[in-house]
Design a protein around this motif. Sequence first.
Motif, PDB file in Angstrom:
ATOM      1  N   LEU A  97       0.845  -1.185   0.000  1.00 22.66           N
ATOM      2  CA  LEU A  97       0.000   0.000   0.000  1.00 22.66           C
ATOM      3  C   LEU A  97       0.887   1.244   0.000  1.00 22.66           C
ATOM      4  O   LEU A  97       1.679   1.446   0.911  1.00 22.66           O
ATOM      5  N   VAL A  98       0.777   2.032  -1.066  1.00 21.51           N
ATOM      6  CA  VAL A  98       1.616   3.227  -1.189  1.00 21.51           C
ATOM      7  C   VAL A  98       0.748   4.454  -1.356  1.00 21.51           C
ATOM      8  O   VAL A  98      -0.266   4.413  -2.048  1.00 21.51           O
ATOM      9  N   GLN A  99       1.159   5.542  -0.751  1.00 14.59           N
ATOM     10  CA  GLN A  99       0.443   6.794  -0.944  1.00 14.59           C
ATOM     11  C   GLN A  99       1.225   7.709  -1.882  1.00 14.59           C
ATOM     12  O   GLN A  99       2.439   7.841  -1.768  1.00 14.59           O
ATOM     13  N   VAL A 100       0.509   8.328  -2.813  1.00  9.14           N
ATOM     14  CA  VAL A 100       1.094   9.407  -3.609  1.00  9.14           C
ATOM     15  C   VAL A 100       0.579  10.692  -2.988  1.00  9.14           C
ATOM     16  O   VAL A 100      -0.616  10.971  -3.017  1.00  9.14           O
ATOM     17  N   MET A 101       1.480  11.452  -2.412  1.00 13.75           N
ATOM     18  CA  MET A 101       1.031  12.572  -1.604  1.00 13.75           C
ATOM     19  C   MET A 101       0.551  13.752  -2.441  1.00 13.75           C
ATOM     20  O   MET A 101       0.951  13.951  -3.578  1.00 13.75           O
ATOM     21  N   GLU A 102      -0.296  14.549  -1.807  1.00 15.52           N
ATOM     22  CA  GLU A 102      -0.786  15.765  -2.421  1.00 15.52           C
ATOM     23  C   GLU A 102       0.405  16.682  -2.716  1.00 15.52           C
ATOM     24  O   GLU A 102       1.311  16.812  -1.905  1.00 15.52           O
ATOM     25  N   GLY A 103       0.380  17.301  -3.881  1.00 13.64           N
ATOM     26  CA  GLY A 103       1.481  18.191  -4.228  1.00 13.64           C
ATOM     27  C   GLY A 103       2.680  17.434  -4.761  1.00 13.64           C
ATOM     28  O   GLY A 103       3.767  17.973  -4.858  1.00 13.64           O
ATOM     29  N   ARG A 104       2.490  16.160  -5.062  1.00 15.27           N
ATOM     30  CA  ARG A 104       3.441  15.330  -5.805  1.00 15.27           C
ATOM     31  C   ARG A 104       4.701  14.931  -5.054  1.00 15.27           C
ATOM     32  O   ARG A 104       5.082  13.783  -5.058  1.00 15.27           O
ATOM     33  N   HIS A 105       5.385  15.893  -4.435  1.00 14.12           N
ATOM     34  CA  HIS A 105       6.548  15.562  -3.610  1.00 14.12           C
ATOM     35  C   HIS A 105       7.567  14.667  -4.297  1.00 14.12           C
ATOM     36  O   HIS A 105       7.972  13.645  -3.751  1.00 14.12           O
ATOM     37  N   CYS A 106       7.971  15.042  -5.495  1.00 16.85           N
ATOM     38  CA  CYS A 106       9.093  14.334  -6.105  1.00 16.85           C
ATOM     39  C   CYS A 106      10.369  14.803  -5.410  1.00 16.85           C
ATOM     40  O   CYS A 106      10.399  15.866  -4.812  1.00 16.85           O
ATOM     41  N   PHE A 107      11.419  13.984  -5.506  1.00 18.48           N
ATOM     42  CA  PHE A 107      12.695  14.410  -4.948  1.00 18.48           C
ATOM     43  C   PHE A 107      13.367  15.324  -5.970  1.00 18.48           C
ATOM     44  O   PHE A 107      13.914  14.862  -6.963  1.00 18.48           O
ATOM     45  N   GLY A 108      13.325  16.624  -5.707  1.00 13.18           N
ATOM     46  CA  GLY A 108      13.733  17.615  -6.685  1.00 13.18           C
ATOM     47  C   GLY A 108      15.164  17.509  -7.167  1.00 13.18           C
ATOM     48  O   GLY A 108      15.452  17.794  -8.324  1.00 13.18           O
ATOM     49  N   LYS A 174      -0.507  -3.171  -4.279  1.00 21.62           N
ATOM     50  CA  LYS A 174      -1.874  -3.628  -4.529  1.00 21.62           C
ATOM     51  C   LYS A 174      -2.800  -2.416  -4.518  1.00 21.62           C
ATOM     52  O   LYS A 174      -3.813  -2.390  -5.201  1.00 21.62           O
ATOM     53  N   VAL A 175      -2.472  -1.461  -3.660  1.00 23.36           N
ATOM     54  CA  VAL A 175      -3.322  -0.293  -3.492  1.00 23.36           C
ATOM     55  C   VAL A 175      -2.475   0.969  -3.594  1.00 23.36           C
ATOM     56  O   VAL A 175      -1.399   1.041  -3.013  1.00 23.36           O
ATOM     57  N   ILE A 176      -2.968   1.941  -4.368  1.00 22.44           N
ATOM     58  CA  ILE A 176      -2.334   3.254  -4.350  1.00 22.44           C
ATOM     59  C   ILE A 176      -3.340   4.254  -3.804  1.00 22.44           C
ATOM     60  O   ILE A 176      -4.490   4.291  -4.239  1.00 22.44           O
ATOM     61  N   LEU A 177      -2.919   5.016  -2.807  1.00 22.00           N
ATOM     62  CA  LEU A 177      -3.739   6.104  -2.307  1.00 22.00           C
ATOM     63  C   LEU A 177      -3.283   7.352  -3.044  1.00 22.00           C
ATOM     64  O   LEU A 177      -2.127   7.741  -2.941  1.00 22.00           O
ATOM     65  N   LEU A 178      -4.180   7.928  -3.806  1.00 16.27           N
ATOM     66  CA  LEU A 178      -3.798   9.030  -4.675  1.00 16.27           C
ATOM     67  C   LEU A 178      -4.441  10.297  -4.145  1.00 16.27           C
ATOM     68  O   LEU A 178      -5.655  10.415  -4.128  1.00 16.27           O
ATOM     69  N   ASP A 179      -3.612  11.219  -3.682  1.00 12.19           N
ATOM     70  CA  ASP A 179      -4.158  12.415  -3.053  1.00 12.19           C
ATOM     71  C   ASP A 179      -4.118  13.591  -4.022  1.00 12.19           C
ATOM     72  O   ASP A 179      -3.044  14.054  -4.395  1.00 12.19           O
ATOM     73  N   GLU A 180      -5.298  14.010  -4.432  1.00 17.77           N
ATOM     74  CA  GLU A 180      -5.447  15.241  -5.219  1.00 17.77           C
ATOM     75  C   GLU A 180      -4.563  15.247  -6.478  1.00 17.77           C
ATOM     76  O   GLU A 180      -3.762  16.159  -6.673  1.00 17.77           O
ATOM     77  N   PRO A 181      -4.702  14.217  -7.327  1.00 18.03           N
ATOM     78  CA  PRO A 181      -3.819  14.187  -8.505  1.00 18.03           C
ATOM     79  C   PRO A 181      -4.068  15.333  -9.477  1.00 18.03           C
ATOM     80  O   PRO A 181      -3.197  15.660 -10.272  1.00 18.03           O
ATOM     81  N   SER A 182      -5.225  15.966  -9.400  1.00 15.43           N
ATOM     82  CA  SER A 182      -5.529  17.010 -10.385  1.00 15.43           C
ATOM     83  C   SER A 182      -5.001  18.376  -9.966  1.00 15.43           C
ATOM     84  O   SER A 182      -5.082  19.330 -10.724  1.00 15.43           O
ATOM     85  N   MET A 183      -4.426  18.446  -8.754  1.00 17.84           N
ATOM     86  CA  MET A 183      -4.082  19.759  -8.219  1.00 17.84           C
ATOM     87  C   MET A 183      -3.144  20.534  -9.158  1.00 17.84           C
ATOM     88  O   MET A 183      -2.072  20.072  -9.505  1.00 17.84           O
ATOM     89  N   GLY A 184      -3.583  21.725  -9.522  1.00 19.02           N
ATOM     90  CA  GLY A 184      -2.735  22.625 -10.289  1.00 19.02           C
ATOM     91  C   GLY A 184      -2.430  22.182 -11.706  1.00 19.02           C
ATOM     92  O   GLY A 184      -1.490  22.683 -12.305  1.00 19.02           O
ATOM     93  N   LEU A 185      -3.204  21.230 -12.244  1.00 18.52           N
ATOM     94  CA  LEU A 185      -2.914  20.774 -13.596  1.00 18.52           C
ATOM     95  C   LEU A 185      -3.997  21.230 -14.571  1.00 18.52           C
ATOM     96  O   LEU A 185      -5.164  21.390 -14.205  1.00 18.52           O
ATOM     97  N   ALA A 186      -3.592  21.405 -15.811  1.00 10.57           N
ATOM     98  CA  ALA A 186      -4.547  21.774 -16.857  1.00 10.57           C
ATOM     99  C   ALA A 186      -5.516  20.613 -17.080  1.00 10.57           C
ATOM    100  O   ALA A 186      -5.138  19.452 -16.930  1.00 10.57           O
TER     101      ALA A 186
END
Lengths: 277, 310
Positions: A97-108, A174-186
């Motif tokens: 189970l993995v979460q994709v955090m709001e605001g993407r949080h890639c390692f810049g 098995k599960v991805i928790l996807l937080d606000e994937p549309s944030m700030g995108l066209a």
Amino acid sequence: MTTASPAAEAQPALLSVNNIEVIYDHVILVLKGVSLSLPEGGVVALLGANGAGKTTTLKAISNLLKTDRGDVTKGQIHFKGEQSNALSAADMVKRGLVQVMEGRHCFGHLTVEENLLTGAYTRGDGRGAISADLELVYKYFPRLKERRGSLAGYISGGEQQMCAIGRALMARPKVILLDEPSMGLAPQLVAEIFSIVTRLNREEKVSFLLAEQNATVALKHADYGYVLESGRVVLDGPAGQLAENADVKEFYLGFSGGGRVNFRDTKHYRRRKRWLA
Amino acid sequence: MLEMIYLDPLFAIEVVVSGLLSGIMYSLVALGFALIFKASGIFNFAQGAFVLFAALTLVSLIEGALFGVKLPLLLAAAVTLVIMVVYGMAVERLVLRPLINQSLIILFMATIGLNFFTEGFAQMLWGAQVKRLDLGIPEKPWEGLRLATGITLSVFELVAAAIAGVLVLGLTLFFSKTTTGRALRAVSDDNQAAMSVGIPLQHIWAVVWAVAGIIALVAGMLWGAKLGVQFSLSLLALKALPVLIIGGFDSIVGVIVAGLIVGASEKFAEVFVGPYFGGAIENWFPYVLATVVLLIKPQGLFGEKIIERV
């Protein structure tokens, strides 16, 4: 409207959240009894306005709350039939189970490819399997392949969202928790990302729990939805029904009876506690 | 007298090169700071005390402080290595982990406390008198080079520089090529995101503190052999500060280059500019240089670019 999803009844849920209460800093009560369930292979949307508790719910599930000084004080969370409240975030990732955090949080300061590889940190199945999955991620997100050598801090917002989802996929979840994937995108990018989510769900059998403010898109791609308001689930149902629901239409989808509406006439939500325990 | 110095280019080269060599020794101390700062955002004020602790432990083991058995250098170094790794990990476990999510100033104060504790603890354990550490590297000029070119350089400094170089190369490879190194950089970028992909912060921090302990040992050996093992070793931390500021707190390469710059420029300034000011500018010159760098490039010459998308 109040019944649980048929899919959830037919088989034990992959993930079930039972009446949880979350308190931040020992005093701030944020979730006041949230229950939901995610069936195997499902896409479930968690809708609600800012501050309704969507992110808190997701972090409670992925056990990332501690870093925000939050605590699940009541209720249980079960993942694959195992009570998961006491596990660490790393344990959850290991269990799928993995979460994709709001605001993407890639390692810049890491390249796109290095970002993806960090997603495989918990895996012990060897280099070959990991590089095979890297190619799989590139298959779904060809744009990431083009930009594999760029620092993630410098790629576009849409690419960062893809990178964050790709990074989560590298853990073979098995599960991805996807937080606000549309944030700030066209809108076009939002559509692209959601269609990839749907493909991942069908082809890679990944179940998704997505928190979204953009109810229109979320309900289009989900099969079931929950509406959160002030830390409570106030409404739930199959996505199609929710999209037709008058309240949801008015509050989240921006439809009203037509014509100008007097502020005094706007409906207030019929608040309804929902205790599943 | 001054003119005579200017006229001798060999002497100028000698000054700069020996400055560069001692600069690498500064880098070695600064490296410990940079490593921990990079991975956890903590400025570990106690790194200088770690150097003292490592050097004192090593010398005491050699002199037979442990059950009266005099250990040979290599064995003593190995035992000290284990002690430093354990000490580093214990610090992480007992001091920093309970303070997770506290503000940085609180963590900084904790490391100041740790600094004084480590200094006191080391001296309580092993005594406070100055001790001599002999690594078996001759402290004499390299005859071959002197005969061939006329430049006098100390063998010890060359060997020390080589050891530091190897350490840096190893660390750079570790950071860029290994899974743990990559995870470490991920943690330093965004620790919540790192947790979200399943990187256990505690393991990573334990690794970082252990490596900082190892670096302290290498620095302690070389500096201890050069200056004698004594309390003032912990003041090396102050010498590392301008190096960190000039190079950038989070850059390994930056710390190396800045060490060279500081070493060469302070010696050069002392010998060629100092006489006009009545000498003794070596001690404060690096700080002036650091201040100038801060004004022009606040993140240091090689500090990670602050990525801002607009």
